[in-house]
Write a protein that holds these residues in place. Structure first.
Motif, PDB file in Angstrom:
ATOM      1  N   VAL A  96      -6.553   3.565   2.053  1.00 29.88           N
ATOM      2  CA  VAL A  96      -5.932   4.889   1.856  1.00 29.88           C
ATOM      3  C   VAL A  96      -6.075   5.786   3.085  1.00 29.88           C
ATOM      4  O   VAL A  96      -5.098   6.355   3.563  1.00 29.88           O
ATOM      5  CB  VAL A  96      -6.536   5.593   0.618  1.00 29.88           C
ATOM      6  CG1 VAL A  96      -5.927   6.986   0.455  1.00 29.88           C
ATOM      7  CG2 VAL A  96      -6.296   4.763  -0.632  1.00 29.88           C
ATOM      8  N   ILE A  97      -7.301   5.878   3.599  1.00 30.75           N
ATOM      9  CA  ILE A  97      -7.517   6.766   4.745  1.00 30.75           C
ATOM     10  C   ILE A  97      -6.959   6.141   6.026  1.00 30.75           C
ATOM     11  O   ILE A  97      -6.306   6.812   6.825  1.00 30.75           O
ATOM     12  CB  ILE A  97      -9.019   7.103   4.868  1.00 30.75           C
ATOM     13  CG1 ILE A  97      -9.418   8.001   3.689  1.00 30.75           C
ATOM     14  CG2 ILE A  97      -9.326   7.783   6.206  1.00 30.75           C
ATOM     15  CD1 ILE A  97     -10.897   8.237   3.552  1.00 30.75           C
ATOM     16  N   ALA A  98      -7.186   4.846   6.209  1.00 30.67           N
ATOM     17  CA  ALA A  98      -6.749   4.157   7.432  1.00 30.67           C
ATOM     18  C   ALA A  98      -5.231   4.231   7.627  1.00 30.67           C
ATOM     19  O   ALA A  98      -4.736   4.214   8.752  1.00 30.67           O
ATOM     20  CB  ALA A  98      -7.192   2.703   7.388  1.00 30.67           C
ATOM     21  N   PHE A 120       1.560   4.575  11.475  1.00 30.49           N
ATOM     22  CA  PHE A 120       0.336   4.756  12.266  1.00 30.49           C
ATOM     23  C   PHE A 120      -0.861   4.307  11.444  1.00 30.49           C
ATOM     24  O   PHE A 120      -0.970   4.627  10.245  1.00 30.49           O
ATOM     25  CB  PHE A 120       0.144   6.231  12.661  1.00 30.49           C
ATOM     26  CG  PHE A 120       0.859   6.635  13.913  1.00 30.49           C
ATOM     27  CD1 PHE A 120       0.713   5.926  15.103  1.00 30.49           C
ATOM     28  CD2 PHE A 120       1.673   7.766  13.916  1.00 30.49           C
ATOM     29  CE1 PHE A 120       1.374   6.323  16.261  1.00 30.49           C
ATOM     30  CE2 PHE A 120       2.337   8.173  15.073  1.00 30.49           C
ATOM     31  CZ  PHE A 120       2.185   7.443  16.248  1.00 30.49           C
ATOM     32  N   THR A 121      -1.731   3.563  12.094  1.00 31.21           N
ATOM     33  CA  THR A 121      -2.878   2.966  11.412  1.00 31.21           C
ATOM     34  C   THR A 121      -4.140   3.248  12.214  1.00 31.21           C
ATOM     35  O   THR A 121      -4.161   2.997  13.426  1.00 31.21           O
ATOM     36  CB  THR A 121      -2.675   1.434  11.304  1.00 31.21           C
ATOM     37  OG1 THR A 121      -1.439   1.190  10.623  1.00 31.21           O
ATOM     38  CG2 THR A 121      -3.822   0.769  10.560  1.00 31.21           C
ATOM     39  N   ALA A 122      -5.159   3.769  11.542  1.00 29.21           N
ATOM     40  CA  ALA A 122      -6.465   3.925  12.204  1.00 29.21           C
ATOM     41  C   ALA A 122      -7.145   2.560  12.123  1.00 29.21           C
ATOM     42  O   ALA A 122      -7.782   2.222  11.125  1.00 29.21           O
ATOM     43  CB  ALA A 122      -7.280   5.004  11.510  1.00 29.21           C
ATOM     44  N   ARG A 123      -6.926   1.756  13.181  1.00 27.82           N
ATOM     45  CA  ARG A 123      -7.334   0.343  13.100  1.00 27.82           C
ATOM     46  C   ARG A 123      -8.839   0.210  12.953  1.00 27.82           C
ATOM     47  O   ARG A 123      -9.323  -0.709  12.282  1.00 27.82           O
ATOM     48  CB  ARG A 123      -6.847  -0.395  14.359  1.00 27.82           C
ATOM     49  CG  ARG A 123      -6.871  -1.891  14.240  1.00 27.82           C
ATOM     50  CD  ARG A 123      -5.810  -2.453  13.275  1.00 27.82           C
ATOM     51  NE  ARG A 123      -4.480  -2.426  13.833  1.00 27.82           N
ATOM     52  CZ  ARG A 123      -3.350  -2.454  13.107  1.00 27.82           C
ATOM     53  NH1 ARG A 123      -3.390  -2.514  11.795  1.00 27.82           N
ATOM     54  NH2 ARG A 123      -2.176  -2.408  13.693  1.00 27.82           N
ATOM     55  N   LYS A 140     -13.002  -1.755   9.218  1.00 29.72           N
ATOM     56  CA  LYS A 140     -14.217  -1.595   8.396  1.00 29.72           C
ATOM     57  C   LYS A 140     -13.889  -1.785   6.925  1.00 29.72           C
ATOM     58  O   LYS A 140     -14.631  -2.435   6.190  1.00 29.72           O
ATOM     59  CB  LYS A 140     -14.809  -0.192   8.600  1.00 29.72           C
ATOM     60  CG  LYS A 140     -15.683  -0.105   9.830  1.00 29.72           C
ATOM     61  CD  LYS A 140     -16.416   1.235   9.844  1.00 29.72           C
ATOM     62  CE  LYS A 140     -16.719   1.621  11.288  1.00 29.72           C
ATOM     63  NZ  LYS A 140     -16.853   3.067  11.449  1.00 29.72           N
ATOM     64  N   ALA A 141     -12.755  -1.204   6.485  1.00 29.60           N
ATOM     65  CA  ALA A 141     -12.358  -1.323   5.076  1.00 29.60           C
ATOM     66  C   ALA A 141     -12.092  -2.784   4.719  1.00 29.60           C
ATOM     67  O   ALA A 141     -12.515  -3.271   3.661  1.00 29.60           O
ATOM     68  CB  ALA A 141     -11.120  -0.465   4.803  1.00 29.60           C
ATOM     69  N   PHE A 182       0.870  -1.183   0.000  1.00 27.22           N
ATOM     70  CA  PHE A 182       0.000   0.000   0.000  1.00 27.22           C
ATOM     71  C   PHE A 182       0.906   1.231   0.000  1.00 27.22           C
ATOM     72  O   PHE A 182       2.127   1.112   0.065  1.00 27.22           O
ATOM     73  CB  PHE A 182      -0.971  -0.004   1.195  1.00 27.22           C
ATOM     74  CG  PHE A 182      -0.316  -0.028   2.542  1.00 27.22           C
ATOM     75  CD1 PHE A 182       0.031  -1.225   3.153  1.00 27.22           C
ATOM     76  CD2 PHE A 182      -0.041   1.162   3.219  1.00 27.22           C
ATOM     77  CE1 PHE A 182       0.636  -1.251   4.401  1.00 27.22           C
ATOM     78  CE2 PHE A 182       0.555   1.153   4.467  1.00 27.22           C
ATOM     79  CZ  PHE A 182       0.897  -0.063   5.049  1.00 27.22           C
ATOM     80  N   SER A 183       0.288   2.398  -0.139  1.00 28.60           N
ATOM     81  CA  SER A 183       1.109   3.611  -0.136  1.00 28.60           C
ATOM     82  C   SER A 183       0.522   4.642   0.809  1.00 28.60           C
ATOM     83  O   SER A 183      -0.636   4.537   1.229  1.00 28.60           O
ATOM     84  CB  SER A 183       1.233   4.188  -1.545  1.00 28.60           C
ATOM     85  OG  SER A 183       0.002   4.738  -1.957  1.00 28.60           O
ATOM     86  N   LYS A 184       1.354   5.594   1.157  1.00 32.47           N
ATOM     87  CA  LYS A 184       0.939   6.744   1.946  1.00 32.47           C
ATOM     88  C   LYS A 184       1.347   7.981   1.160  1.00 32.47           C
ATOM     89  O   LYS A 184       2.402   7.967   0.517  1.00 32.47           O
ATOM     90  CB  LYS A 184       1.671   6.774   3.296  1.00 32.47           C
ATOM     91  CG  LYS A 184       1.307   5.670   4.285  1.00 32.47           C
ATOM     92  CD  LYS A 184       2.193   5.753   5.528  1.00 32.47           C
ATOM     93  CE  LYS A 184       1.941   4.646   6.514  1.00 32.47           C
ATOM     94  NZ  LYS A 184       1.060   5.042   7.624  1.00 32.47           N
TER      95      LYS A 184
END
Ligand code: MG
Length: 203
Positions: free
Chosen positions: A103-105, A86-89, A94-95, A28-30
């Motif tokens: 992308v957002i997480a 950092f990850t919005a778990r 949900k994703a 994935f990318s940031k």
């Protein structure tokens, strides 16, 4: 520049999140706006209640390459550092349920604190580097690059089949087990071997 990352590269971490061991690397990318440099603080975002740390060794690409063979991949990075993915778990879970992108997480502002970089020639064996993360002085994650499923060279070769790598691009190489949540007021510190490289205050 761009930031690429591998999602599952340490077996014990894959198991702690009940994920399957992949047949191909999960990439994935940031965006560049995710970067936090020079020990800048991390501001806890209002859209998540479950931000997790994931400490990772980060490679810095030193020349452009496409379809790089694994044998020559070592020529395409010359420095390594340490970073936190950092990850919005809560958002990621949900994703994942719906098979939607991360992308957002994974890519929100400030989701990629990175240390300064050091020459890879400083290390006797790139596949025996210890690294760790502490939270308020307590060690939470301990990793060693010898436990990676996919080597640095394999990751570079694999990504470059699809995406041209440019000088200055960064690759997060996956986290070992022990990921967990942060709270406002926490201090995270990341080390390579015994050297403190990164300090992030959660604000
Ligand atoms: Mg990660």
């Amino acid at each position: 520049m761009k930031i690429l990352a591998i999602g599952r590269n340490y077996v014990a971490h894959i198991k702690e999140l009940n994920n399957e061991i992949p047949t191909d690397p999960v990439i994935f990318s940031k965006p560049e706006t995710a970067l936090l440099r020079k020990n800048a603080p991390f501001y806890y975002p209002e859209f998540s209640n479950d931000i997790h740390y994931e400490v990772e060794i980060v490679l810095k690409i030193c020349k452009q390459g496409k379809n790089i063979s694994e044998k020559f991949a070592h020529n395409y990075y010359d420095e390594i550092g340490i970073g936190i993915d950092f990850t919005a778990r809560d958002i990621q879970d949900k994703a994942k349920e719906k098979g939607l992108p991360w992308v957002i997480a994974k890519g929100f502002d400030g989701s990629a604190p990175i240390s300064h970089f050091v020459p890879k020639s400083d290390f006797k064996d790139l596949y025996n580097i210890k690294f760790s993360l502490s939270l308020d002085g307590e060690i939470k994650q301990k990793g060693n690059t010898k436990l990676m499923i996919y080597s640095f060279n394999y990751i570079i070769a694999y990504i470059s089949k699809f995406i041209t790598l440019n000088k200055g691009d960064l690759i997060f190489t996956g986290t070992p087990e022990g990921v967990g949540p942060v709270k406002i007021g926490n201090i995270l510190e990341a080390c390579i071997e015994d050297k403190k490289m990164l300090h992030v205050k959660i604000k």
